[in-house]
Motif scaffolding. Sequence first.
Motif, short mmCIF file in Angstrom:
data_model
loop_
_atom_site.label_atom_id
_atom_site.label_comp_id
_atom_site.label_asym_id
_atom_site.label_seq_id
_atom_site.Cartn_x
_atom_site.Cartn_y
_atom_site.Cartn_z
N MET A 1 -28.37 -18.91 6.92
CA MET A 1 -28.80 -17.56 7.08
C MET A 1 -30.27 -17.15 7.27
SD MET A 1 -27.71 -14.07 4.76
CE MET A 1 -29.00 -14.62 3.54
N LEU A 2 -31.07 -17.82 6.20
CA LEU A 2 -32.44 -17.48 6.02
C LEU A 2 -33.24 -18.11 7.16
CD1 LEU A 2 -32.95 -18.44 2.23
CD2 LEU A 2 -32.94 -16.16 3.33
N SER A 3 -32.67 -19.26 7.74
CA SER A 3 -33.10 -19.92 9.03
C SER A 3 -33.29 -18.77 10.05
CB SER A 3 -32.66 -21.00 9.06
OG SER A 3 -33.22 -21.84 10.40
N ILE B 1 -40.35 -14.90 15.50
CA ILE B 1 -40.47 -14.63 17.09
C ILE B 1 -40.98 -13.16 17.30
CG2 ILE B 1 -39.00 -14.43 19.13
CD1 ILE B 1 -37.53 -16.73 17.91
N PHE B 2 -40.46 -12.19 16.51
CA PHE B 2 -40.88 -10.90 16.81
C PHE B 2 -42.45 -10.77 16.25
CE2 PHE B 2 -36.29 -9.54 16.61
CZ PHE B 2 -36.21 -8.97 17.59
N SER C 1 -44.47 -20.74 8.30
CA SER C 1 -43.34 -20.63 8.91
C SER C 1 -42.51 -21.81 9.53
CB SER C 1 -43.01 -19.48 9.65
OG SER C 1 -43.56 -18.10 9.06
N PRO C 2 -43.47 -22.65 10.31
CA PRO C 2 -42.64 -23.88 11.16
C PRO C 2 -42.24 -24.85 10.00
CG PRO C 2 -44.71 -23.09 12.20
CD PRO C 2 -44.68 -22.31 10.76
N LYS C 3 -43.06 -25.34 8.99
CA LYS C 3 -42.45 -26.11 8.15
C LYS C 3 -41.06 -25.70 7.40
CE LYS C 3 -42.36 -29.81 5.80
NZ LYS C 3 -41.95 -31.09 6.23
N PHE D 1 -44.03 -23.31 0.29
CA PHE D 1 -45.28 -23.83 0.86
C PHE D 1 -46.43 -23.89 -0.26
CE2 PHE D 1 -46.57 -19.41 0.52
CZ PHE D 1 -48.15 -19.30 0.67
N CYS D 2 -47.29 -24.78 0.00
CA CYS D 2 -48.48 -25.06 -1.08
C CYS D 2 -49.17 -24.00 -1.17
CB CYS D 2 -49.21 -26.41 -0.38
SG CYS D 2 -48.12 -27.59 -0.26
#
Length: 311
Positions: free
Chosen positions: A24-26, A34-35, A76-78, A176-177
Amino acid sequence: MRNLSVVTQFILLGIPNTEGLETMLSVLFLSFYIFTLLGNLLILTAIISSTRLHTPMYFFLCKLSIFDIFFPSVSSPKMLFYLSGNSRAISYAGCVCQLFFYHFLGCTECFLYTVMAYDRFVAICYPLRYSIIMSHRVCAILATGTSFFGCIQATFLTTLTFQLPYCGPNEVDYYFCDIPVMLKLACADTSALEMVGFISVGLMPLSCFLLILTSYSFIVCAILRIRSAEGRRRAFSTCSAHLTAILLFYMPVVLIYLRPTPSPWLDATVQVLNNLVTPMLNPLIYSLRNKEVKSSLWKFLHNPGFLPEQL
Protein backbone atom coordinates in the motif's frame (compact mmCIF):
# COMPACT_ATOMS: atom_id res chain seq x y z
CA MET A 1 37.86 -5.51 24.55
CA ARG A 2 35.03 -5.99 22.07
CA ASN A 3 35.93 -7.01 18.53
CA LEU A 4 34.66 -3.97 16.60
CA SER A 5 34.57 -3.94 12.80
CA VAL A 6 34.08 -0.93 10.55
CA VAL A 7 30.58 -0.73 9.05
CA THR A 8 30.61 -0.86 5.22
CA GLN A 9 26.85 -0.80 4.68
CA PHE A 10 23.67 0.07 6.52
CA ILE A 11 20.22 -1.54 6.58
CA LEU A 12 17.27 0.83 6.21
CA LEU A 13 14.45 -0.48 8.41
CA GLY A 14 11.91 1.90 6.88
CA ILE A 15 9.06 3.81 8.48
CA PRO A 16 8.50 2.54 12.05
CA ASN A 17 5.32 0.56 12.81
CA THR A 18 4.35 -0.03 9.15
CA GLU A 19 5.06 -3.76 8.90
CA GLY A 20 2.69 -5.48 6.45
CA LEU A 21 1.78 -2.18 4.72
CA GLU A 22 4.64 -2.25 2.20
CA THR A 23 2.47 -2.74 -0.92
CA MET A 24 0.00 0.00 0.00
CA LEU A 25 2.79 2.44 0.92
CA SER A 26 4.67 1.60 -2.29
CA VAL A 27 1.65 2.47 -4.45
CA LEU A 28 0.87 5.60 -2.43
CA PHE A 29 4.43 6.95 -2.43
CA LEU A 30 4.95 6.11 -6.10
CA SER A 31 1.80 8.11 -6.93
CA PHE A 32 3.07 11.07 -4.90
CA TYR A 33 6.47 10.85 -6.58
CA ILE A 34 5.06 10.73 -10.12
CA PHE A 35 2.71 13.66 -9.46
CA THR A 36 5.63 15.62 -7.97
CA LEU A 37 7.76 15.08 -11.07
CA LEU A 38 4.94 15.82 -13.52
CA GLY A 39 3.71 18.92 -11.66
CA ASN A 40 7.14 20.52 -11.41
CA LEU A 41 8.01 19.63 -15.01
CA LEU A 42 4.81 21.36 -16.11
CA ILE A 43 5.71 24.49 -14.13
CA LEU A 44 9.19 24.47 -15.69
CA THR A 45 7.73 24.07 -19.17
CA ALA A 46 5.19 26.85 -18.62
CA ILE A 47 7.88 29.29 -17.45
CA ILE A 48 10.45 28.43 -20.12
CA SER A 49 7.95 28.49 -23.00
CA SER A 50 6.42 31.90 -22.19
CA THR A 51 8.58 35.02 -22.45
CA ARG A 52 5.98 36.86 -20.34
CA LEU A 53 7.19 34.73 -17.43
CA HIS A 54 10.88 35.52 -17.93
CA THR A 55 11.03 37.74 -14.86
CA PRO A 56 12.97 37.40 -11.56
CA MET A 57 9.98 35.97 -9.69
CA TYR A 58 9.50 33.17 -12.20
CA PHE A 59 13.24 32.64 -12.55
CA PHE A 60 13.40 31.77 -8.84
CA LEU A 61 10.19 29.72 -9.10
CA CYS A 62 11.84 27.82 -11.95
CA LYS A 63 14.82 27.00 -9.72
CA LEU A 64 12.45 25.96 -6.91
CA SER A 65 10.71 23.54 -9.30
CA ILE A 66 14.07 22.03 -10.31
CA PHE A 67 14.99 21.48 -6.67
CA ASP A 68 11.51 20.09 -5.94
CA ILE A 69 12.21 17.45 -8.59
CA PHE A 70 15.57 16.46 -7.09
CA PHE A 71 14.65 16.78 -3.39
CA PRO A 72 12.26 13.77 -3.23
CA SER A 73 14.59 11.89 -5.60
CA VAL A 74 17.22 11.67 -2.84
CA SER A 75 15.25 9.18 -0.74
CA SER A 76 12.18 8.07 -2.74
CA PRO A 77 13.76 5.70 -5.33
CA LYS A 78 15.56 3.66 -2.65
CA MET A 79 12.45 3.64 -0.45
CA LEU A 80 10.27 2.44 -3.35
CA PHE A 81 12.93 -0.15 -4.20
CA TYR A 82 12.88 -1.85 -0.80
CA LEU A 83 9.10 -1.43 -0.35
CA SER A 84 8.79 -3.55 -3.50
CA GLY A 85 10.51 -6.42 -1.70
CA ASN A 86 14.10 -5.72 -2.69
CA SER A 87 17.19 -5.33 -0.52
CA ARG A 88 17.13 -2.70 2.22
CA ALA A 89 20.93 -2.44 2.27
CA ILE A 90 22.64 0.84 1.36
CA SER A 91 26.41 1.25 1.12
CA TYR A 92 28.35 3.55 3.42
CA ALA A 93 29.08 5.88 0.47
CA GLY A 94 25.42 5.76 -0.57
CA CYS A 95 24.39 6.76 2.94
CA VAL A 96 26.84 9.69 2.91
CA CYS A 97 25.46 10.82 -0.46
CA GLN A 98 21.86 10.59 0.75
CA LEU A 99 22.56 12.74 3.79
CA PHE A 100 24.64 15.29 1.85
CA PHE A 101 22.20 15.80 -1.03
CA TYR A 102 19.17 15.82 1.27
CA HIS A 103 20.61 18.71 3.28
CA PHE A 104 22.15 20.43 0.25
CA LEU A 105 18.79 20.57 -1.55
CA GLY A 106 16.87 21.36 1.64
CA CYS A 107 19.22 24.16 2.74
CA THR A 108 19.27 25.62 -0.79
CA GLU A 109 15.47 25.69 -0.84
CA CYS A 110 15.53 27.42 2.54
CA PHE A 111 17.82 30.15 1.17
CA LEU A 112 15.76 30.28 -2.04
CA TYR A 113 12.53 31.01 -0.14
CA THR A 114 14.37 33.88 1.55
CA VAL A 115 15.50 35.27 -1.80
CA MET A 116 11.95 34.93 -3.17
CA ALA A 117 10.64 36.91 -0.20
CA TYR A 118 13.23 39.62 -0.91
CA ASP A 119 12.13 39.66 -4.57
CA ARG A 120 8.50 40.24 -3.54
CA PHE A 121 9.64 42.94 -1.08
CA VAL A 122 11.44 44.85 -3.85
CA ALA A 123 8.55 44.34 -6.33
CA ILE A 124 5.90 45.70 -3.95
CA CYS A 125 7.86 48.27 -1.93
CA TYR A 126 10.04 49.63 -4.78
CA PRO A 127 8.10 48.90 -8.00
CA LEU A 128 9.72 51.71 -10.02
CA ARG A 129 13.23 50.50 -9.21
CA TYR A 130 12.43 46.79 -9.40
CA SER A 131 14.04 46.09 -12.79
CA ILE A 132 17.20 47.95 -11.72
CA ILE A 133 17.55 46.30 -8.30
CA MET A 134 16.63 42.79 -9.53
CA SER A 135 18.79 42.86 -12.65
CA HIS A 136 19.86 39.69 -14.47
CA ARG A 137 23.26 39.89 -12.80
CA VAL A 138 21.77 40.24 -9.30
CA CYS A 139 19.36 37.35 -9.92
CA ALA A 140 22.23 35.13 -11.12
CA ILE A 141 24.31 36.03 -8.04
CA LEU A 142 21.40 35.35 -5.67
CA ALA A 143 20.56 32.03 -7.36
CA THR A 144 24.19 30.91 -7.29
CA GLY A 145 24.55 32.08 -3.69
CA THR A 146 21.64 29.91 -2.51
CA SER A 147 23.33 26.79 -3.93
CA PHE A 148 26.78 27.81 -2.69
CA PHE A 149 25.74 28.37 0.91
CA GLY A 150 23.48 25.29 0.79
CA CYS A 151 26.53 23.26 -0.26
CA ILE A 152 28.63 24.69 2.58
CA GLN A 153 25.93 23.88 5.16
CA ALA A 154 25.43 20.37 3.82
CA THR A 155 29.18 19.70 3.71
CA PHE A 156 29.50 20.82 7.34
CA LEU A 157 26.61 18.63 8.53
CA THR A 158 27.76 15.60 6.53
CA THR A 159 31.36 15.91 7.76
CA LEU A 160 30.08 16.37 11.33
CA THR A 161 28.05 13.17 11.07
CA PHE A 162 30.47 10.86 9.27
CA GLN A 163 33.66 11.86 11.06
CA LEU A 164 32.35 9.59 13.82
CA PRO A 165 33.33 5.91 13.87
CA TYR A 166 30.60 3.44 12.83
CA CYS A 167 31.69 0.04 14.03
CA GLY A 168 28.72 -1.54 15.77
CA PRO A 169 25.06 -1.94 14.77
CA ASN A 170 24.22 -0.94 11.19
CA GLU A 171 20.41 -0.96 11.23
CA VAL A 172 19.03 2.52 10.50
CA ASP A 173 15.62 2.85 12.16
CA TYR A 174 14.35 5.10 9.39
CA TYR A 175 13.68 5.06 5.65
CA PHE A 176 16.79 7.04 4.67
CA CYS A 177 20.06 8.24 6.18
CA ASP A 178 19.54 11.42 8.21
CA ILE A 179 21.51 13.03 11.02
CA PRO A 180 19.45 12.07 14.14
CA VAL A 181 19.25 8.36 13.27
CA MET A 182 22.88 8.12 12.12
CA LEU A 183 24.23 9.63 15.35
CA LYS A 184 22.48 6.85 17.31
CA LEU A 185 24.64 4.26 15.50
CA ALA A 186 28.00 5.94 16.14
CA CYS A 187 30.56 4.19 18.36
CA ALA A 188 31.45 7.38 20.25
CA ASP A 189 29.99 10.04 22.50
CA THR A 190 27.77 12.21 20.30
CA SER A 191 26.36 14.64 22.89
CA ALA A 192 28.61 17.56 21.86
CA LEU A 193 28.04 16.90 18.15
CA GLU A 194 24.29 16.64 18.70
CA MET A 195 24.33 20.09 20.30
CA VAL A 196 26.43 21.56 17.46
CA GLY A 197 24.18 19.94 14.86
CA PHE A 198 21.05 21.13 16.68
CA ILE A 199 22.36 24.71 16.73
CA SER A 200 23.48 24.53 13.09
CA VAL A 201 20.28 22.98 11.74
CA GLY A 202 18.15 25.29 13.89
CA LEU A 203 20.07 28.53 13.40
CA MET A 204 20.07 28.52 9.61
CA PRO A 205 16.29 28.02 9.09
CA LEU A 206 15.55 30.43 11.96
CA SER A 207 17.74 33.15 10.39
CA CYS A 208 16.08 32.65 7.02
CA PHE A 209 12.62 32.68 8.59
CA LEU A 210 13.35 35.95 10.42
CA LEU A 211 14.53 37.54 7.15
CA ILE A 212 11.35 36.32 5.43
CA LEU A 213 9.25 37.68 8.30
CA THR A 214 11.01 41.05 8.02
CA SER A 215 10.41 41.18 4.26
CA TYR A 216 6.72 40.38 4.66
CA SER A 217 6.27 42.91 7.46
CA PHE A 218 7.36 45.63 5.02
CA ILE A 219 5.25 44.06 2.27
CA VAL A 220 2.07 44.08 4.39
CA CYS A 221 2.64 47.73 5.34
CA ALA A 222 3.13 48.60 1.65
CA ILE A 223 0.01 46.68 0.57
CA LEU A 224 -2.16 48.39 3.17
CA ARG A 225 -1.10 51.75 1.70
CA ILE A 226 -2.36 50.75 -1.77
CA ARG A 227 -5.56 52.73 -2.41
CA SER A 228 -7.00 50.43 -5.07
CA ALA A 229 -8.89 47.41 -3.75
CA GLU A 230 -7.94 45.49 -6.90
CA GLY A 231 -4.28 46.40 -6.39
CA ARG A 232 -4.37 45.14 -2.81
CA ARG A 233 -6.09 41.93 -3.91
CA ARG A 234 -3.48 41.20 -6.59
CA ALA A 235 -0.59 41.91 -4.23
CA PHE A 236 -2.01 39.68 -1.51
CA SER A 237 -2.76 36.93 -4.05
CA THR A 238 0.84 36.92 -5.28
CA CYS A 239 2.28 36.83 -1.76
CA SER A 240 -0.18 34.33 -0.29
CA ALA A 241 1.09 31.54 -2.56
CA HIS A 242 4.64 32.16 -1.39
CA LEU A 243 3.60 32.29 2.27
CA THR A 244 1.67 29.02 1.95
CA ALA A 245 4.73 27.30 0.44
CA ILE A 246 6.95 28.72 3.21
CA LEU A 247 4.68 27.37 5.96
CA LEU A 248 4.57 23.93 4.32
CA PHE A 249 8.37 23.94 4.13
CA TYR A 250 9.20 25.22 7.63
CA MET A 251 6.67 23.32 9.75
CA PRO A 252 8.26 19.88 9.10
CA VAL A 253 11.75 21.31 9.75
CA VAL A 254 10.66 22.55 13.18
CA LEU A 255 8.86 19.30 14.04
CA ILE A 256 11.75 17.04 12.99
CA TYR A 257 14.92 18.87 14.01
CA LEU A 258 13.97 21.32 16.76
CA ARG A 259 11.96 19.11 19.14
CA PRO A 260 13.83 18.12 22.33
CA THR A 261 12.38 14.56 22.40
CA PRO A 262 12.25 12.87 18.97
CA SER A 263 9.55 10.38 18.03
CA PRO A 264 10.66 7.98 15.24
CA TRP A 265 7.16 7.35 13.86
CA LEU A 266 6.12 11.03 13.96
CA ASP A 267 9.46 12.12 12.47
CA ALA A 268 9.14 9.62 9.62
CA THR A 269 5.54 10.65 8.88
CA VAL A 270 6.40 14.36 8.84
CA GLN A 271 9.53 13.65 6.80
CA VAL A 272 7.49 11.83 4.14
CA LEU A 273 5.15 14.82 3.97
CA ASN A 274 8.16 17.12 3.63
CA ASN A 275 9.91 14.94 1.02
CA LEU A 276 6.96 14.00 -1.16
CA VAL A 277 3.80 15.96 -0.41
CA THR A 278 5.21 19.51 -0.17
CA PRO A 279 7.11 19.31 -3.50
CA MET A 280 3.93 17.88 -5.04
CA LEU A 281 1.77 20.72 -3.68
CA ASN A 282 4.10 23.58 -4.69
CA PRO A 283 3.09 23.48 -8.39
CA LEU A 284 -0.57 23.57 -7.37
CA ILE A 285 0.00 26.43 -4.94
CA TYR A 286 1.85 28.59 -7.46
CA SER A 287 -0.30 27.75 -10.49
CA LEU A 288 -3.78 27.93 -8.97
CA ARG A 289 -3.12 31.37 -7.46
CA ASN A 290 -1.37 32.78 -10.54
CA LYS A 291 -3.26 33.72 -13.72
CA GLU A 292 -0.10 34.06 -15.82
CA VAL A 293 1.13 30.56 -14.97
CA LYS A 294 -2.36 29.11 -15.52
CA SER A 295 -2.57 30.84 -18.91
CA SER A 296 0.82 29.51 -20.00
CA LEU A 297 -0.04 25.99 -18.78
CA TRP A 298 -3.36 26.12 -20.61
CA LYS A 299 -1.60 27.04 -23.87
CA PHE A 300 0.95 24.28 -23.43
CA LEU A 301 -1.57 21.57 -22.55
CA HIS A 302 -3.82 22.46 -25.49
CA ASN A 303 -0.95 22.92 -27.91
CA PRO A 304 2.14 21.10 -26.58
CA GLY A 305 4.06 21.77 -29.74
CA PHE A 306 3.78 25.54 -29.60
CA LEU A 307 6.95 27.57 -29.80
CA PRO A 308 7.98 30.05 -27.12
CA GLU A 309 6.25 33.38 -27.48
CA GLN A 310 8.09 36.05 -29.38
CA LEU A 311 8.82 39.41 -27.82
